[in-house]
Design an enzyme around this catalytic site. Structure first.
Site, PDB file in Angstrom:
ATOM      1  N   ASN A 170       0.870  -1.182   0.000  1.00 39.20           N
ATOM      2  CA  ASN A 170       0.000   0.000   0.000  1.00 39.20           C
ATOM      3  C   ASN A 170       0.902   1.226   0.000  1.00 39.20           C
ATOM      4  OD1 ASN A 170      -1.797   2.038   0.492  1.00 39.20           O
ATOM      5  ND2 ASN A 170      -2.439   1.312   2.529  1.00 39.20           N
ATOM      6  N   TRP A 171       0.980   1.870  -1.161  1.00 42.69           N
ATOM      7  CA  TRP A 171       1.891   3.032  -1.280  1.00 42.69           C
ATOM      8  C   TRP A 171       1.330   4.265  -0.581  1.00 42.69           C
ATOM      9  CZ3 TRP A 171       3.858   3.169  -7.099  1.00 42.69           C
ATOM     10  CH2 TRP A 171       4.569   1.980  -7.362  1.00 42.69           C
ATOM     11  N   LYS A 172       0.070   4.211  -0.201  1.00 42.72           N
ATOM     12  CA  LYS A 172      -0.604   5.362   0.429  1.00 42.72           C
ATOM     13  C   LYS A 172      -0.433   6.612  -0.458  1.00 42.72           C
ATOM     14  CE  LYS A 172      -0.217   3.096   4.855  1.00 42.72           C
ATOM     15  NZ  LYS A 172      -0.145   3.161   6.303  1.00 42.72           N
ATOM     16  N   HIS A 181      -9.569   0.918   5.074  1.00 41.78           N
ATOM     17  CA  HIS A 181      -8.308   1.175   5.768  1.00 41.78           C
ATOM     18  C   HIS A 181      -8.563   2.114   6.941  1.00 41.78           C
ATOM     19  CE1 HIS A 181      -4.196   2.337   6.605  1.00 41.78           C
ATOM     20  NE2 HIS A 181      -3.818   1.268   5.915  1.00 41.78           N
ATOM     21  N   GLU A 201      -6.965   4.546   8.004  1.00 39.34           N
ATOM     22  CA  GLU A 201      -6.749   5.968   7.692  1.00 39.34           C
ATOM     23  C   GLU A 201      -7.985   6.559   7.028  1.00 39.34           C
ATOM     24  OE1 GLU A 201      -3.037   5.360   5.635  1.00 39.34           O
ATOM     25  OE2 GLU A 201      -2.139   4.737   7.544  1.00 39.34           O
ATOM     26  N   GLU A 203      -5.049  -5.006  10.509  1.00 42.03           N
ATOM     27  CA  GLU A 203      -4.016  -3.994  10.743  1.00 42.03           C
ATOM     28  C   GLU A 203      -4.298  -3.272  12.063  1.00 42.03           C
ATOM     29  OE1 GLU A 203      -2.149  -2.797   6.723  1.00 42.03           O
ATOM     30  OE2 GLU A 203      -3.863  -1.494   7.059  1.00 42.03           O
ATOM     31  N   GLY A 226       2.748   2.299  10.861  1.00 39.15           N
ATOM     32  CA  GLY A 226       3.681   3.408  10.680  1.00 39.15           C
ATOM     33  C   GLY A 226       4.357   3.846  11.968  1.00 39.15           C
ATOM     34  N   SER A 228       3.742  -2.050  10.330  1.00 41.12           N
ATOM     35  CA  SER A 228       5.201  -2.113  10.486  1.00 41.12           C
ATOM     36  C   SER A 228       5.780  -3.479  10.101  1.00 41.12           C
ATOM     37  CB  SER A 228       5.615  -1.738  11.911  1.00 41.12           C
ATOM     38  OG  SER A 228       5.168  -0.429  12.222  1.00 41.12           O
ATOM     39  N   GLY A 240       3.010  -1.138   4.242  1.00 44.11           N
ATOM     40  CA  GLY A 240       3.007   0.286   3.939  1.00 44.11           C
ATOM     41  C   GLY A 240       4.421   0.753   3.621  1.00 44.11           C
ATOM     42  N   GLY A 241       5.092   1.339   4.605  1.00 44.75           N
ATOM     43  CA  GLY A 241       6.406   1.956   4.423  1.00 44.75           C
ATOM     44  C   GLY A 241       7.402   1.103   3.651  1.00 44.75           C
TER      45      GLY A 241
HETATM   46  P1  13P Z   1       3.185   0.385   7.656  1.00 46.53           P
HETATM   47  O1  13P Z   1       3.692  -0.913   7.057  1.00 46.53           O
HETATM   48  O2  13P Z   1       3.897   1.591   7.152  1.00 46.53           O
HETATM   49  O3  13P Z   1       3.085   0.296   9.158  1.00 46.53           O
HETATM   50  O4  13P Z   1       1.668   0.546   7.109  1.00 46.53           O
HETATM   51  C1  13P Z   1       0.778  -0.503   7.233  1.00 46.53           C
HETATM   52  C2  13P Z   1      -0.448  -0.174   6.476  1.00 46.53           C
HETATM   53  O5  13P Z   1      -1.230   0.680   6.871  1.00 46.53           O
HETATM   54  C3  13P Z   1      -0.675  -0.867   5.206  1.00 46.53           C
HETATM   55  O6  13P Z   1      -1.962  -0.649   4.734  1.00 46.53           O
END
Ligand code: 13P
Length: 255
Positions: free
Chosen positions: A11-13, A100, A102, A172, A178, A218, A239-240
């Site tokens: 997920n590149w966000k 998600h 977010e 998640e 993050g 993470s 994510g990251g």
């Molecule tokens: P991180 O891997 O950056 O913690 O993000 C997880 C995430 O929200 C993937 O959708």
């Protein structure tokens, strides 16, 4: 137990401009093509990058599929700023993240919205990656299993599927996204096992056994193996670490 193929999704966000996204997809294609890919792999760039990344998949024969990060449930019309299932399909997206944390937190998406998105995607034959997870207050109060299973039940209201590959769940925990704080593999397994029981209640035992449940929060090359060893964890939503091609490729390799 039903064999479920691992799935690693990135997920590149809200990261990577169009040209940066194409470069990242090319780097990832190169990293993955130098090894053998045994897992299913999906990358979910921002909307404006989808077409560019689908070009990389097509022309570089990249061993991954394309996912979006959001969708609107109406087929077309006066919904300024929204994107439909058909639009996603027209650029080659086969997966779409919904629910998600977010989006639930910053954009006030409700369980009802997420249910409508799930129904629209399933009708369009796009695979929803349905996210769920608790915040630290819910976890500290010991209500995490009840909270997450309620999210799943609400999102799957009036939904039935005949193919377990038509749906993916991502657990998640919000306190691990993050933050660098990961859940332990045992924490993830506790909730993912409860999710599978809930899926059995909603969709039937046989379908539930085939649905892939991912862990996210993470996740990185150094910790993914511990999660994948667990019975009910079938991959990761990253994510990251998905923004660094070599890290993401290592995670795919470990799956
Ligand atoms: P991180 O891997 O950056 O913690 O993000 C997880 C995430 O929200 C993937 O959708």
């Amino acid at each position: 137990m039903t064999a479920r193929k691992h799935l690693i999704a990135g997920n590149w966000k809200m990261n990577e401009t169009y040209s940066e996204g194409v470069t990242l997809a090319q780097e990832l294609a190169n990293c993955l093509k130098s090894g053998t890919v045994e897992a299913d792999v999906v990358v979910c760039p921002p909307f404006v990058d989808l077409k560019g990344v689908s070009g990389v998949i097509e022309f570089d024969s990249a061993p991954f599929e394309l996912g979006a990060q959001n969708v609107y449930w109406e087929p077309s019309g006066a919904y300024t700023g929204e994107i439909s299932c058909d639009m996603l399909k027209s650029v080659g997206a086969t997966y779409c993240i919904i629910g998600h944390s977010e989006r639930r937190d910053y954009f006030h998406e409700t369980d009802e919205d997420i249910n409508k998105k799930a129904q629209a995607l399933l009708s369009a034959h796009i695979i929803p990656i349905l996210c769920c997870g608790e915040d630290e207050h819910v976890r500290e109060a010991g209500n995490h299993v009840a909270h997450v299973t309620a999210q799943i039940k609400a999102a799957l209201q009036n939904i039935s599927i005949s193919d377990p590959c038509a749906l993916v769940i991502a657990y998640e925990p919000i306190w691990a996204i993050g933050t660098g704080k990961t859940a332990t593999p045992e924490d993830a397994e506790e909730v993912c096992a409860a999710i599978r029981e809930t899926l059995a209640t909603c969709l039937g035992e046989e379908i539930a056994q085939g649905i892939r449940i991912l862990y996210g929060g993470s996740a990185k090359p150094g910790n993914i193996e511990g999660f994948l060893e667990k019975d009910n964890v079938d991959g990761a939503l990253v994510g990251g670490a998905s923004l660094v091609a070599s890290d993401f490729a290592q995670m795919v390799d470990r799956a």
